[in-house]
Design a protein around this motif. Structure first.
Motif, PDB file in Angstrom:
ATOM      1  N   ASN A  83      -0.715  10.494  12.291  1.00 30.13           N
ATOM      2  CA  ASN A  83      -0.763  10.392  11.152  1.00 30.13           C
ATOM      3  C   ASN A  83       0.181  10.234  10.152  1.00 30.13           C
ATOM      4  O   ASN A  83       1.359  11.020   9.872  1.00 30.13           O
ATOM      5  CB  ASN A  83      -1.830  11.070  10.423  1.00 30.13           C
ATOM      6  CG  ASN A  83      -3.270  11.625  11.217  1.00 30.13           C
ATOM      7  OD1 ASN A  83      -3.866  10.686  11.266  1.00 30.13           O
ATOM      8  ND2 ASN A  83      -3.415  12.544  11.648  1.00 30.13           N
ATOM      9  N   VAL A  84       0.794   8.951   9.671  1.00 31.89           N
ATOM     10  CA  VAL A  84       1.688   8.499   8.629  1.00 31.89           C
ATOM     11  C   VAL A  84       1.245   8.008   6.740  1.00 31.89           C
ATOM     12  O   VAL A  84       1.651   9.368   6.322  1.00 31.89           O
ATOM     13  CB  VAL A  84       2.799   7.436   9.668  1.00 31.89           C
ATOM     14  CG1 VAL A  84       3.527   6.877   8.692  1.00 31.89           C
ATOM     15  CG2 VAL A  84       2.201   7.608  10.819  1.00 31.89           C
TER      16      VAL A  84
ATOM     17  N   SER B  26       0.976  -1.093  -0.113  1.00 32.49           N
ATOM     18  CA  SER B  26      -0.223  -0.017   0.111  1.00 32.49           C
ATOM     19  C   SER B  26       0.480   1.498   0.313  1.00 32.49           C
ATOM     20  O   SER B  26       0.274   2.277  -1.025  1.00 32.49           O
ATOM     21  CB  SER B  26      -1.040   0.005   0.854  1.00 32.49           C
ATOM     22  OG  SER B  26      -2.054  -0.852   0.930  1.00 32.49           O
ATOM     23  N   GLY B  27       2.043   1.196   0.116  1.00 26.27           N
ATOM     24  CA  GLY B  27       3.183   1.599   0.371  1.00 26.27           C
ATOM     25  C   GLY B  27       4.093   2.561  -0.291  1.00 26.27           C
ATOM     26  O   GLY B  27       4.892   3.280  -0.261  1.00 26.27           O
ATOM     27  N   GLY B  28       3.618   1.834  -1.792  1.00 18.72           N
ATOM     28  CA  GLY B  28       4.770   1.314  -2.906  1.00 18.72           C
ATOM     29  C   GLY B  28       5.576   0.300  -2.387  1.00 18.72           C
ATOM     30  O   GLY B  28       5.297  -0.371  -3.047  1.00 18.72           O
ATOM     31  N   ASP B  29       6.353   0.319  -1.392  1.00 18.21           N
ATOM     32  CA  ASP B  29       7.390  -0.949  -1.483  1.00 18.21           C
ATOM     33  C   ASP B  29       7.125  -2.082  -0.492  1.00 18.21           C
ATOM     34  O   ASP B  29       5.992  -1.537   0.152  1.00 18.21           O
ATOM     35  CB  ASP B  29       8.911  -0.445  -1.080  1.00 18.21           C
ATOM     36  CG  ASP B  29       9.383  -0.117  -2.380  1.00 18.21           C
ATOM     37  OD1 ASP B  29       9.691  -0.191  -3.194  1.00 18.21           O
ATOM     38  OD2 ASP B  29      10.217   1.347  -1.263  1.00 18.21           O
ATOM     39  N   ALA B  30       7.303  -3.089  -0.863  1.00 17.93           N
ATOM     40  CA  ALA B  30       6.887  -4.023  -0.061  1.00 17.93           C
ATOM     41  C   ALA B  30       6.957  -3.578   2.010  1.00 17.93           C
ATOM     42  O   ALA B  30       8.159  -3.049   1.834  1.00 17.93           O
ATOM     43  CB  ALA B  30       7.483  -5.505  -0.071  1.00 17.93           C
ATOM     44  N   ALA B  31       6.021  -3.496   2.684  1.00 18.20           N
ATOM     45  CA  ALA B  31       6.460  -3.273   4.272  1.00 18.20           C
ATOM     46  C   ALA B  31       5.752  -4.488   4.940  1.00 18.20           C
ATOM     47  O   ALA B  31       4.408  -5.063   4.358  1.00 18.20           O
ATOM     48  CB  ALA B  31       6.242  -2.079   4.383  1.00 18.20           C
TER      49      ALA B  31
ATOM     50  N   TYR C 157       4.185   0.117   7.056  1.00 18.23           N
ATOM     51  CA  TYR C 157       3.113   0.421   6.268  1.00 18.23           C
ATOM     52  C   TYR C 157       2.462   1.293   7.683  1.00 18.23           C
ATOM     53  O   TYR C 157       1.778  -0.191   8.320  1.00 18.23           O
ATOM     54  CB  TYR C 157       2.493  -0.275   5.620  1.00 18.23           C
ATOM     55  CG  TYR C 157       1.183   0.892   4.758  1.00 18.23           C
ATOM     56  CD1 TYR C 157       1.870   1.873   4.354  1.00 18.23           C
ATOM     57  CD2 TYR C 157      -0.239   0.828   4.962  1.00 18.23           C
ATOM     58  CE1 TYR C 157       0.520   2.866   3.490  1.00 18.23           C
ATOM     59  CE2 TYR C 157      -0.934   1.738   4.431  1.00 18.23           C
ATOM     60  CZ  TYR C 157      -0.832   2.660   4.172  1.00 18.23           C
ATOM     61  OH  TYR C 157      -1.809   3.054   3.667  1.00 18.23           O
ATOM     62  N   ILE C 158       2.567   1.641   7.858  1.00 17.32           N
ATOM     63  CA  ILE C 158       0.839   2.812   9.066  1.00 17.32           C
ATOM     64  C   ILE C 158       0.632   3.750   8.815  1.00 17.32           C
ATOM     65  O   ILE C 158       1.027   4.792   7.883  1.00 17.32           O
ATOM     66  CB  ILE C 158       2.233   3.484   9.995  1.00 17.32           C
ATOM     67  CG1 ILE C 158       3.796   2.793  10.123  1.00 17.32           C
ATOM     68  CG2 ILE C 158       1.761   3.629  11.348  1.00 17.32           C
ATOM     69  CD1 ILE C 158       4.769   2.942  10.795  1.00 17.32           C
ATOM     70  N   THR C 159      -0.462   3.291   9.098  1.00 13.92           N
ATOM     71  CA  THR C 159      -1.523   4.496   8.966  1.00 13.92           C
ATOM     72  C   THR C 159      -1.567   5.519   9.653  1.00 13.92           C
ATOM     73  O   THR C 159      -0.497   6.539   9.439  1.00 13.92           O
ATOM     74  CB  THR C 159      -3.054   3.795   8.392  1.00 13.92           C
ATOM     75  OG1 THR C 159      -3.539   2.783   9.723  1.00 13.92           O
ATOM     76  CG2 THR C 159      -2.851   2.842   7.169  1.00 13.92           C
ATOM     77  N   THR C 160      -2.237   5.297  11.034  1.00 11.36           N
ATOM     78  CA  THR C 160      -2.345   6.022  12.026  1.00 11.36           C
ATOM     79  C   THR C 160      -1.821   5.308  13.200  1.00 11.36           C
ATOM     80  O   THR C 160      -1.948   3.981  12.963  1.00 11.36           O
ATOM     81  CB  THR C 160      -3.500   6.471  12.477  1.00 11.36           C
ATOM     82  OG1 THR C 160      -4.402   5.414  12.988  1.00 11.36           O
ATOM     83  CG2 THR C 160      -3.633   7.161  10.927  1.00 11.36           C
TER      84      THR C 160
END
Length: 291
Positions: free
Chosen positions: A179-180, A98-103, A167-170
């Motif tokens: 909020n990230v 979701s953030g681009g690269d695998a996380a 990957y962190i949403t919040t």
């Protein structure tokens, strides 16, 4: 008696729970390998090669009081020549792009307290063999530290993301919401003071998080990962004939594991004075087991 089975799939294993209308508690129907964490500020303070380590001149450190922890990978390793991923991999947490690269997907991370069960895996699903080492990739730490802010001493809660990429949403510390909505590489952290309205977040320099690996010369780990390696004092032997649970306790050294670069040489962490966090890595892993 009505029964149903809840089946959870992890990498290479299946976990069975039994539940009935008579007993609402989940009961494992066969012997399990149970994984728990322990935090020890008196354990040896090690460097990346598993050797004793002191605090460099110009830096200061403290032993944080751990609240919770999470990991995203767990492996039993036969010997010091077994390469990462070639042992018996028991767990691999959910990941996302979701953030681009695998996380690591923080929203799906399992976070536990000390001595709380992190994994429970049927022993019948684990390859028979003799295992000398444990490898665990830590991903998240939550602990309390002492902090100096505008001349006053406070306690702060700090969240430390030490996985290779998360990957962190919040995420939140008390009423403080961060909020990230993006990936964060190893070393992202945030803190909030108790009893005072101050919160901040930042990123430690890449490559400064300590990840002890005493078998680095024969079995390396990828740069930027947090795969901590520990050796059993006696090999963990899985025969396939076990009739009781085996509990593996991963004792993590928190001995001066929170380290910063001093501006005021007073041994107190003071971010408002420009003191930067250098290291939040665990300082050693000592695995033990009981049958």
């Amino acid at each position: 008696m009505n029964k149903f089975l809840l089946i959870l799939f992890f990498t290479g294993c299946v976990i069975f729970f039994s539940c009935s209308d008579k007993d609402d508690n989940l009961v494992n129907e066969e012997p399990q390998l149970i994984i728990k964490f322990k935090f020890d500020e008196n354990q040896f303070r090690l460097d990346n090669l598993g050797q004793p380590s002191s605090i460099p001149i110009g830096n200061a450190a403290q032993s944080p009081i751990f609240n919770t922890i999470s990991a995203h990978y767990f492996e039993l390793t036969q010997n010091k020549f077994t390469q990462l991923g070639e042992g018996t991999v028991l767990y691999h947490a959910p990941e996302t792009i979701s953030g681009g690269d695998a996380a690591i997907d923080f929203s799906q991370s399992k976070i536990v307290f000390e001595d709380e069960t992190f994994l429970s895996i049927p022993l019948s699903n684990i390859n028979q063999g003799s295992y000398q080492y444990v490898r665990v990739s830590l991903s998240y730490q939550n602990y309390d530290i002492s902090i100096l802010n505008n001349g006053n001493d406070y306690t702060a809660t700090l969240e430390s993301f030490v996985g290779y990429n998360t990957y962190i949403t919040t995420h939140n510390i008390g009423n403080n919401i961060f909020n990230v909505n993006a990936n964060r590489l190893q070393g992202y952290w945030a803190l909030a003071l108790h009893d005072f309205p101050y919160a901040t977040s930042s990123q430690t320099p890449q490559g400064t998080t300590t990840v002890p690996n005493p078998i680095a010369s024969t079995s390396s780990i990828p740069s930027g990962s947090c795969v901590v390696t520990g050796k059993f004092s006696n090999n963990l032997v899985i025969t396939g004939n076990e009739n009781k649970d085996i509990v593996v306790t991963l004792s993590l050294s928190t001995n001066n594991s929170f380290e910063w670069q001093e501006v005021n040489a007073d041994g107190k962490y003071e971010p408002t004075a420009g003191e930067n966090v250098i290291d939040m890595g665990i300082r050693g892993l000592q695995p033990t087991f009981t049958r």
